[in-house]
Design a protein around this motif. Sequence first.
Motif, PDB file in Angstrom:
ATOM      1  N   ARG A  24       0.799  -1.223   0.000  1.00 16.30           N
ATOM      2  CA  ARG A  24       0.000   0.000   0.000  1.00 16.30           C
ATOM      3  C   ARG A  24       0.836   1.280   0.000  1.00 16.30           C
ATOM      4  NH1 ARG A  24      -4.878  -0.164   4.060  1.00 16.30           N
ATOM      5  NH2 ARG A  24      -4.989   1.891   3.127  1.00 16.30           N
ATOM      6  N   GLY A  25       2.140   1.176   0.131  1.00 19.57           N
ATOM      7  CA  GLY A  25       2.981   2.364   0.155  1.00 19.57           C
ATOM      8  C   GLY A  25       3.029   2.989   1.542  1.00 19.57           C
ATOM      9  N   PHE A  26       3.350   4.280   1.589  1.00 21.70           N
ATOM     10  CA  PHE A  26       3.512   4.973   2.864  1.00 21.70           C
ATOM     11  C   PHE A  26       2.144   5.252   3.478  1.00 21.70           C
ATOM     12  CE2 PHE A  26       4.317   8.244   5.911  1.00 21.70           C
ATOM     13  CZ  PHE A  26       5.532   7.848   6.461  1.00 21.70           C
ATOM     14  N   GLU A  27       2.027   4.993   4.797  1.00 16.30           N
ATOM     15  CA  GLU A  27       0.756   5.187   5.495  1.00 16.30           C
ATOM     16  C   GLU A  27       0.970   5.840   6.855  1.00 16.30           C
ATOM     17  OE1 GLU A  27      -1.935   1.403   4.273  1.00 16.30           O
ATOM     18  OE2 GLU A  27      -0.264   0.975   5.619  1.00 16.30           O
ATOM     19  N   TYR A  28      -0.059   6.545   7.304  1.00 16.87           N
ATOM     20  CA  TYR A  28      -0.103   7.093   8.657  1.00 16.87           C
ATOM     21  C   TYR A  28      -1.273   6.457   9.393  1.00 16.87           C
ATOM     22  CZ  TYR A  28       3.166  10.935   7.674  1.00 16.87           C
ATOM     23  OH  TYR A  28       4.274  11.676   7.365  1.00 16.87           O
ATOM     24  N   LEU A  29      -1.083   6.201  10.696  1.00 15.59           N
ATOM     25  CA  LEU A  29      -2.164   5.749  11.553  1.00 15.59           C
ATOM     26  C   LEU A  29      -2.849   6.998  12.091  1.00 15.59           C
ATOM     27  CD1 LEU A  29      -3.665   3.387  12.897  1.00 15.59           C
ATOM     28  CD2 LEU A  29      -2.007   3.534  14.785  1.00 15.59           C
ATOM     29  N   VAL A  30      -4.116   7.178  11.724  1.00 19.98           N
ATOM     30  CA  VAL A  30      -4.835   8.421  12.005  1.00 19.98           C
ATOM     31  C   VAL A  30      -5.884   8.209  13.089  1.00 19.98           C
ATOM     32  CG1 VAL A  30      -6.342  10.188  11.009  1.00 19.98           C
ATOM     33  CG2 VAL A  30      -4.484   9.229   9.652  1.00 19.98           C
ATOM     34  N   LYS A  31      -5.837   9.075  14.105  1.00 20.72           N
ATOM     35  CA  LYS A  31      -6.899   9.133  15.111  1.00 20.72           C
ATOM     36  C   LYS A  31      -7.864  10.209  14.649  1.00 20.72           C
ATOM     37  CE  LYS A  31      -8.036   9.853  19.955  1.00 20.72           C
ATOM     38  NZ  LYS A  31      -9.228  10.627  19.655  1.00 20.72           N
ATOM     39  N   TRP A  32      -9.116   9.828  14.468  1.00 20.13           N
ATOM     40  CA  TRP A  32     -10.131  10.735  13.949  1.00 20.13           C
ATOM     41  C   TRP A  32     -10.800  11.490  15.085  1.00 20.13           C
ATOM     42  CZ3 TRP A  32      -9.527  11.219   8.981  1.00 20.13           C
ATOM     43  CH2 TRP A  32      -9.003  10.149   8.256  1.00 20.13           C
ATOM     44  N   LYS A  33     -11.086  12.749  14.851  1.00 22.73           N
ATOM     45  CA  LYS A  33     -11.737  13.589  15.852  1.00 22.73           C
ATOM     46  C   LYS A  33     -13.113  13.013  16.179  1.00 22.73           C
ATOM     47  CE  LYS A  33     -12.451  18.374  16.983  1.00 22.73           C
ATOM     48  NZ  LYS A  33     -12.188  19.743  16.573  1.00 22.73           N
ATOM     49  N   GLY A  34     -13.380  12.873  17.484  1.00 25.53           N
ATOM     50  CA  GLY A  34     -14.652  12.330  17.932  1.00 25.53           C
ATOM     51  C   GLY A  34     -14.661  10.823  18.094  1.00 25.53           C
ATOM     52  N   TYR A  35     -13.518  10.175  17.810  1.00 25.30           N
ATOM     53  CA  TYR A  35     -13.427   8.721  17.915  1.00 25.30           C
ATOM     54  C   TYR A  35     -12.257   8.355  18.819  1.00 25.30           C
ATOM     55  CZ  TYR A  35     -16.701   8.491  14.045  1.00 25.30           C
ATOM     56  OH  TYR A  35     -17.817   8.615  13.261  1.00 25.30           O
ATOM     57  N   SER A  36     -12.268   7.140  19.338  1.00 23.96           N
ATOM     58  CA  SER A  36     -11.198   6.695  20.226  1.00 23.96           C
ATOM     59  C   SER A  36     -10.007   6.195  19.410  1.00 23.96           C
ATOM     60  CB  SER A  36     -11.703   5.566  21.135  1.00 23.96           C
ATOM     61  OG  SER A  36     -11.861   4.375  20.393  1.00 23.96           O
ATOM     62  N   GLU A  37      -8.900   5.945  20.096  1.00 25.39           N
ATOM     63  CA  GLU A  37      -7.714   5.395  19.422  1.00 25.39           C
ATOM     64  C   GLU A  37      -7.992   4.007  18.859  1.00 25.39           C
ATOM     65  OE1 GLU A  37      -3.924   5.608  21.319  1.00 25.39           O
ATOM     66  OE2 GLU A  37      -4.189   7.723  21.853  1.00 25.39           O
ATOM     67  N   ASP A  38      -8.941   3.286  19.458  1.00 28.33           N
ATOM     68  CA  ASP A  38      -9.305   1.968  18.937  1.00 28.33           C
ATOM     69  C   ASP A  38      -9.899   2.054  17.537  1.00 28.33           C
ATOM     70  OD1 ASP A  38      -8.478   0.762  21.284  1.00 28.33           O
ATOM     71  OD2 ASP A  38     -10.491   0.760  22.168  1.00 28.33           O
ATOM     72  N   ASP A  39     -10.421   3.223  17.172  1.00 28.06           N
ATOM     73  CA  ASP A  39     -11.031   3.425  15.856  1.00 28.06           C
ATOM     74  C   ASP A  39     -10.058   4.029  14.842  1.00 28.06           C
ATOM     75  OD1 ASP A  39     -13.634   2.500  16.602  1.00 28.06           O
ATOM     76  OD2 ASP A  39     -13.933   4.396  17.663  1.00 28.06           O
ATOM     77  N   ALA A  40      -8.792   4.198  15.247  1.00 28.83           N
ATOM     78  CA  ALA A  40      -7.792   4.758  14.339  1.00 28.83           C
ATOM     79  C   ALA A  40      -7.609   3.829  13.139  1.00 28.83           C
ATOM     80  CB  ALA A  40      -6.467   4.960  15.069  1.00 28.83           C
ATOM     81  N   THR A  41      -7.305   4.426  11.987  1.00 27.31           N
ATOM     82  CA  THR A  41      -7.136   3.643  10.764  1.00 27.31           C
ATOM     83  C   THR A  41      -5.837   4.016  10.068  1.00 27.31           C
ATOM     84  OG1 THR A  41      -8.402   5.270   9.482  1.00 27.31           O
ATOM     85  CG2 THR A  41      -9.626   3.397  10.374  1.00 27.31           C
ATOM     86  N   TRP A  42      -5.284   3.034   9.357  1.00 28.51           N
ATOM     87  CA  TRP A  42      -4.103   3.288   8.531  1.00 28.51           C
ATOM     88  C   TRP A  42      -4.580   3.902   7.223  1.00 28.51           C
ATOM     89  CZ3 TRP A  42       0.704   3.249  10.190  1.00 28.51           C
ATOM     90  CH2 TRP A  42       1.021   2.514  11.323  1.00 28.51           C
ATOM     91  N   GLU A  43      -4.065   5.083   6.916  1.00 31.75           N
ATOM     92  CA  GLU A  43      -4.479   5.816   5.722  1.00 31.75           C
ATOM     93  C   GLU A  43      -3.288   6.056   4.808  1.00 31.75           C
ATOM     94  OE1 GLU A  43      -7.591   6.517   4.966  1.00 31.75           O
ATOM     95  OE2 GLU A  43      -8.302   5.671   6.854  1.00 31.75           O
ATOM     96  N   PRO A  44      -3.485   5.915   3.493  1.00 31.70           N
ATOM     97  CA  PRO A  44      -2.390   6.206   2.561  1.00 31.70           C
ATOM     98  C   PRO A  44      -2.031   7.690   2.607  1.00 31.70           C
ATOM     99  CG  PRO A  44      -4.438   5.826   1.372  1.00 31.70           C
ATOM    100  CD  PRO A  44      -4.714   5.528   2.809  1.00 31.70           C
ATOM    101  N   LEU A  45      -0.808   7.977   2.262  1.00 28.43           N
ATOM    102  CA  LEU A  45      -0.293   9.345   2.326  1.00 28.43           C
ATOM    103  C   LEU A  45      -1.187  10.339   1.597  1.00 28.43           C
ATOM    104  CD1 LEU A  45       1.914  11.341   3.143  1.00 28.43           C
ATOM    105  CD2 LEU A  45       3.201  10.611   1.112  1.00 28.43           C
ATOM    106  N   TYR A  46      -1.695   9.981   0.416  1.00 32.00           N
ATOM    107  CA  TYR A  46      -2.502  10.939  -0.342  1.00 32.00           C
ATOM    108  C   TYR A  46      -3.791  11.325   0.385  1.00 32.00           C
ATOM    109  CZ  TYR A  46      -5.521   7.089  -1.904  1.00 32.00           C
ATOM    110  OH  TYR A  46      -6.383   6.032  -1.941  1.00 32.00           O
ATOM    111  N   SER A  47      -4.253  10.480   1.311  1.00 31.48           N
ATOM    112  CA  SER A  47      -5.484  10.792   2.045  1.00 31.48           C
ATOM    113  C   SER A  47      -5.282  11.852   3.125  1.00 31.48           C
ATOM    114  CB  SER A  47      -6.051   9.535   2.707  1.00 31.48           C
ATOM    115  OG  SER A  47      -6.527   8.644   1.747  1.00 31.48           O
ATOM    116  N   VAL A  48      -4.061  11.973   3.612  1.00 29.29           N
ATOM    117  CA  VAL A  48      -3.822  12.901   4.735  1.00 29.29           C
ATOM    118  C   VAL A  48      -2.771  13.965   4.435  1.00 29.29           C
ATOM    119  CG1 VAL A  48      -4.577  11.277   6.509  1.00 29.29           C
ATOM    120  CG2 VAL A  48      -2.191  11.291   5.805  1.00 29.29           C
ATOM    121  N   ILE A  49      -2.284  14.012   3.208  1.00 31.51           N
ATOM    122  CA  ILE A  49      -1.197  14.946   2.905  1.00 31.51           C
ATOM    123  C   ILE A  49      -1.605  16.410   3.127  1.00 31.51           C
ATOM    124  CG2 ILE A  49      -1.594  15.229   0.430  1.00 31.51           C
ATOM    125  CD1 ILE A  49       1.591  14.837   0.274  1.00 31.51           C
TER     126      ILE A  49
END
Length: 103
Positions: A42-67
């Motif tokens: 999948r290439g480079f990814e960040y583990l993202v904690k979303w506002k309003g959600y717990s760390e258990d709901d964090a997701t791995w997102e590709p770089l282009y999604s969070v750049i």
Amino acid sequence: PSPTDPLLSQTNPPPPLIAFDDNGDVLWAVESILDSRRSPSRGFEYLVKWKGYSEDDATWEPLYSVIRVRPSILEFQRRFPQKPRPTPKERRQAKELITENDV
């Protein structure tokens, strides 16, 4: 939390605010970046904690999604300088993907 939770002492947090882009797609707010990795498939990814959600709901997102959330990326890099960072080529490719999708 469950909306039908029988325990009165437990409460359900309100759902996070949802925003939409010009195409009607949901925009999620990044609270923080928790980790980074380079996946062979999948290439480079960040583990993202979303506002309003717990760390258990964090997701791995590709770089282009969070750049576009550069402040969160810079804060993560400041806090964890030893963690993997995207290469200039990976950043360039991510920006090109965004540009292609905006057209």
